[in-house]
Scaffold this motif. Sequence first.
Motif, PDB file in Angstrom:
ATOM      1  N   ALA A   1      77.815  57.318   6.144  1.00 51.51           N
ATOM      2  CA  ALA A   1      78.944  57.132   5.233  1.00 51.51           C
ATOM      3  C   ALA A   1      78.517  57.354   3.779  1.00 51.51           C
ATOM      4  O   ALA A   1      79.260  57.942   2.984  1.00 51.51           O
ATOM      5  N   THR A   2      77.312  56.908   3.441  1.00 49.72           N
ATOM      6  CA  THR A   2      76.816  57.093   2.067  1.00 49.72           C
ATOM      7  C   THR A   2      76.634  58.574   1.757  1.00 49.72           C
ATOM      8  O   THR A   2      76.958  59.043   0.658  1.00 49.72           O
ATOM      9  N   GLU A   3      76.116  59.331   2.732  1.00 48.38           N
ATOM     10  CA  GLU A   3      75.983  60.774   2.520  1.00 48.38           C
ATOM     11  C   GLU A   3      77.346  61.433   2.309  1.00 48.38           C
ATOM     12  O   GLU A   3      77.493  62.343   1.476  1.00 48.38           O
ATOM     13  N   SER A   4      78.339  60.980   3.051  1.00 50.05           N
ATOM     14  CA  SER A   4      79.689  61.523   2.882  1.00 50.05           C
ATOM     15  C   SER A   4      80.227  61.215   1.497  1.00 50.05           C
ATOM     16  O   SER A   4      80.851  62.068   0.855  1.00 50.05           O
ATOM     17  N   LEU A   5      80.004  59.992   1.024  1.00 51.92           N
ATOM     18  CA  LEU A   5      80.457  59.619  -0.318  1.00 51.92           C
ATOM     19  C   LEU A   5      79.736  60.440  -1.385  1.00 51.92           C
ATOM     20  O   LEU A   5      80.328  60.854  -2.384  1.00 51.92           O
ATOM     21  N   TYR A   6      78.459  60.690  -1.173  1.00 52.81           N
ATOM     22  CA  TYR A   6      77.669  61.486  -2.112  1.00 52.81           C
ATOM     23  C   TYR A   6      78.230  62.909  -2.194  1.00 52.81           C
ATOM     24  O   TYR A   6      78.438  63.456  -3.298  1.00 52.81           O
ATOM     25  N   GLY A   7      78.488  63.530  -1.043  1.00 56.94           N
ATOM     26  CA  GLY A   7      79.023  64.878  -1.030  1.00 56.94           C
ATOM     27  C   GLY A   7      80.401  64.951  -1.658  1.00 56.94           C
ATOM     28  O   GLY A   7      80.705  65.888  -2.426  1.00 56.94           O
ATOM     29  N   GLN A   8      81.254  63.946  -1.372  1.00 55.20           N
ATOM     30  CA  GLN A   8      82.597  63.935  -1.946  1.00 55.20           C
ATOM     31  C   GLN A   8      82.548  63.781  -3.464  1.00 55.20           C
ATOM     32  O   GLN A   8      83.325  64.412  -4.198  1.00 55.20           O
ATOM     33  N   ALA A   9      81.590  62.995  -3.971  1.00 57.36           N
ATOM     34  CA  ALA A   9      81.452  62.813  -5.424  1.00 57.36           C
ATOM     35  C   ALA A   9      80.983  64.104  -6.099  1.00 57.36           C
ATOM     36  O   ALA A   9      81.438  64.443  -7.199  1.00 57.36           O
ATOM     37  N   LEU A  10      80.089  64.846  -5.430  1.00 53.92           N
ATOM     38  CA  LEU A  10      79.659  66.132  -5.977  1.00 53.92           C
ATOM     39  C   LEU A  10      80.833  67.108  -6.062  1.00 53.92           C
ATOM     40  O   LEU A  10      81.013  67.814  -7.063  1.00 53.92           O
ATOM     41  N   LEU A  11      81.647  67.140  -5.005  1.00 52.30           N
ATOM     42  CA  LEU A  11      82.793  68.047  -5.000  1.00 52.30           C
ATOM     43  C   LEU A  11      83.804  67.652  -6.072  1.00 52.30           C
ATOM     44  O   LEU A  11      84.400  68.518  -6.727  1.00 52.30           O
ATOM     45  N   MET A  12      84.009  66.356  -6.275  1.00 46.07           N
ATOM     46  CA  MET A  12      84.957  65.901  -7.282  1.00 46.07           C
ATOM     47  C   MET A  12      84.495  66.310  -8.675  1.00 46.07           C
ATOM     48  O   MET A  12      85.304  66.636  -9.553  1.00 46.07           O
ATOM     49  N   ALA A  13      83.186  66.311  -8.903  1.00 43.64           N
ATOM     50  CA  ALA A  13      82.640  66.706 -10.198  1.00 43.64           C
ATOM     51  C   ALA A  13      82.537  68.222 -10.342  1.00 43.64           C
ATOM     52  O   ALA A  13      82.137  68.718 -11.401  1.00 43.64           O
ATOM     53  N   GLN A  14      82.915  68.970  -9.268  1.00 45.79           N
ATOM     54  CA  GLN A  14      82.865  70.432  -9.276  1.00 45.79           C
ATOM     55  C   GLN A  14      81.462  70.943  -9.604  1.00 45.79           C
ATOM     56  O   GLN A  14      81.287  71.924 -10.323  1.00 45.79           O
ATOM     57  N   ARG A  15      80.482  70.232  -9.076  1.00 43.75           N
ATOM     58  CA  ARG A  15      79.096  70.642  -9.264  1.00 43.75           C
ATOM     59  C   ARG A  15      78.713  71.689  -8.225  1.00 43.75           C
ATOM     60  O   ARG A  15      79.129  71.612  -7.071  1.00 43.75           O
ATOM     61  N   PRO A  16      77.924  72.692  -8.592  1.00 43.90           N
ATOM     62  CA  PRO A  16      77.432  73.637  -7.583  1.00 43.90           C
ATOM     63  C   PRO A  16      76.523  72.918  -6.596  1.00 43.90           C
ATOM     64  O   PRO A  16      75.707  72.065  -6.983  1.00 43.90           O
ATOM     65  N   LEU A  17      76.676  73.213  -5.321  1.00 45.93           N
ATOM     66  CA  LEU A  17      75.910  72.532  -4.285  1.00 45.93           C
ATOM     67  C   LEU A  17      74.610  73.269  -4.007  1.00 45.93           C
ATOM     68  O   LEU A  17      74.593  74.484  -3.836  1.00 45.93           O
ATOM     69  N   ARG A  18      73.516  72.495  -3.963  1.00 48.84           N
ATOM     70  CA  ARG A  18      72.226  73.049  -3.550  1.00 48.84           C
ATOM     71  C   ARG A  18      72.212  73.190  -2.029  1.00 48.84           C
ATOM     72  O   ARG A  18      73.045  72.597  -1.334  1.00 48.84           O
ATOM     73  N   PRO A  19      71.293  73.969  -1.477  1.00 51.79           N
ATOM     74  CA  PRO A  19      71.197  74.065  -0.009  1.00 51.79           C
ATOM     75  C   PRO A  19      71.053  72.695   0.650  1.00 51.79           C
ATOM     76  O   PRO A  19      71.656  72.439   1.703  1.00 51.79           O
ATOM     77  N   ALA A  20      70.274  71.803   0.004  1.00 49.39           N
ATOM     78  CA  ALA A  20      70.093  70.464   0.584  1.00 49.39           C
ATOM     79  C   ALA A  20      71.411  69.687   0.575  1.00 49.39           C
ATOM     80  O   ALA A  20      71.700  68.923   1.512  1.00 49.39           O
ATOM     81  N   ASP A  21      72.236  69.878  -0.454  1.00 49.00           N
ATOM     82  CA  ASP A  21      73.513  69.191  -0.515  1.00 49.00           C
ATOM     83  C   ASP A  21      74.467  69.708   0.559  1.00 49.00           C
ATOM     84  O   ASP A  21      75.189  68.928   1.197  1.00 49.00           O
ATOM     85  N   SER A  22      74.479  71.024   0.761  1.00 49.74           N
ATOM     86  CA  SER A  22      75.338  71.599   1.802  1.00 49.74           C
ATOM     87  C   SER A  22      74.915  71.108   3.182  1.00 49.74           C
ATOM     88  O   SER A  22      75.765  70.776   4.028  1.00 49.74           O
ATOM     89  N   ALA A  23      73.605  71.065   3.409  1.00 49.11           N
ATOM     90  CA  ALA A  23      73.117  70.559   4.697  1.00 49.11           C
ATOM     91  C   ALA A  23      73.509  69.101   4.891  1.00 49.11           C
ATOM     92  O   ALA A  23      73.889  68.680   5.992  1.00 49.11           O
ATOM     93  N   LEU A  24      73.433  68.320   3.817  1.00 48.90           N
ATOM     94  CA  LEU A  24      73.817  66.902   3.896  1.00 48.90           C
ATOM     95  C   LEU A  24      75.297  66.759   4.259  1.00 48.90           C
ATOM     96  O   LEU A  24      75.672  65.928   5.102  1.00 48.90           O
TER      97      LEU A  24
END
Length: 618
Positions: A572-595
């Motif tokens: 659940a924490t990983e999901s929240l982390y990914g959703q927060a990155l998307l909300m900030a419109q940050r470019p995703l690193r390969p590690a973030d996409s895998a997460l």
Amino acid sequence: MDSQTSQASQASPSPHSFQVDLRGLVDLLSHHLYSSPKVYLRELLQNAVDAITARRAEEPGAPARVRLHVESAAAGAGVALRVEDTGVGLTESDVHNLLATIGRSSKRADGLREVRSDFLGQFGIGLLACFVVAERIRVVSRSARTPDAPPVEWTAADDGSYTVRTLPDEARREPGTTVHLVARAGAAEWLSEGRVLALARDFGSLLPYDVRVGEEAVTDLPAPWDRAYPSPATRRVALARHCHDLFGFTPLDSIDLAVPLAGIRGTAYVLPSAVSPAQRAGHRVHLKGMLLTERAEQLLPDWAFFVRCVLDTDSLRPTASRESLYEDETLAAVREALGERIRSWLTGLAAGDPERLAAFLSVHHLGVKSLARHDPEMLRTMLPWLPFETTDGRLSLEEFAQRHPVVHFTRTVEEYRQVAPIASAQGVGVVNGGYTYDSDLVEALPSVRPGTVVAELDADTVTAHLDAVDPAEELALAGFLAAARTRLDPLGCDVVLRAFHPLSVPALHLDDRTARHEQARAEAEEQADDLWAGILGSLRGSAPRARLVLNHLNPLIRRISSLGDPELIGTATESLYGQALLMAQRPLRPADSALLNRAFIGLLEWATHSDSREDDRR
């Protein structure tokens, strides 16, 4: 004389003269000096105008006519062009000294050979440009200075040979010069009547004498910016039509560029749409009425990229090709003077025509920001007008500073997107300084608005504005927070718990440039060989880590924090982390996409297992 002197005398070299390969020189002119064969017509017009100028200096009432006639060459030899002028003319001696000597110009004074400022030409190579389109040049001339001398004929071929002979009086009774060109193979189109008329109008529309192609007038004086109009509105319409005919667009506005002390008259047309600051503008420059170039890039300051200019000058120096401007102190002074004219126009709009200024800034605020960045007075003038993206909407810095005691700003668009919704909900005003020039202008604000406090908004400042959670409640969630931190620690991200608005935001991802640089360094170190890994490792610092701020007021966070399964808490924490990155419109690193993929699959597995357990209980 001793032996050494005798040997030195015997060893002295004898002088020789340069031999010129005219065909090679013509090739050099056509492929390297001049940008296009069309310059041949400019050189012909220039010689004719200079000849008239020279005669009028001695005979103010002398006729001032240039006539161009397109005709068929003799014996079916193709197209020919005849150019007649009523200028000062040439004697037989002048023909040998001037037409047959490369680099010598009649526009040079005797003795010191200083260039006379009242002539267009300076370099004595103009007539050679005609060989770019013609295989033969014939000149018939009669001197106004020695009226008793007979007319003289000079005929030259592109192989470097020429002949000179005198003609009977009836060959040319009036002073002046006639140049005959016969088109070379493949160049007939350049001597066609339509092309000659178009080129003559392009080059010579502002010339001070009566120039015609056949019966068609070439000159169109006075220049559009010098004409008398019944009203300002009529002037704007006329100049807009001129701009459209010249540049192909209808301008947003026009700016008078009169600088009498520099001998400059003209206008700047404001582009109707935004352009990149890196796009170099091409301006049209006339020298004493003759078009010099339509690609003068260095005419205006770099910040004035939102205008296209057309002007006439008698002070700027051309290069040898007369297709660009010579960079010297005069050009630098003119550039500053023209920039000042555009500044004055902007200041005038701010003082007396806010609607026109608003229309201009809606398109070209970037150019004005570029100017204001180095011009405190312009920044002070434009404070109420320049638009900025802020948490209060699109506002000027003046209005934003009136609303907020501290003007917070971010240096990047990504940082602004991270914090803007949360900061706004906490009552913290933020300016997006990530766009070109914006952070520089915000930082300069106290210098033109004394008492204004400006502060860069970083992750620590945002976190400090969020409400802390009751210590007892946070202690009760220690197990949940430990599981969440363990899962995100490999990503270089901490987890903290705060209470903030809006309630709909479950988590906020915060970092700053230092944290991102450290993260990028660590990733590079993992992928580097031993040598580079050692070097990158030596650069490791104590940079702050990114943080995931969980919103204790959000219902979803409350439900997740009550879970007892550490693995499910991590997913659940990983999901929240990914959703927060998307909300900030940050470019995703390969590690973030895998997460994100891992978290999505993990939640699906948990959901399906939960359904299976529910079915078993039934």
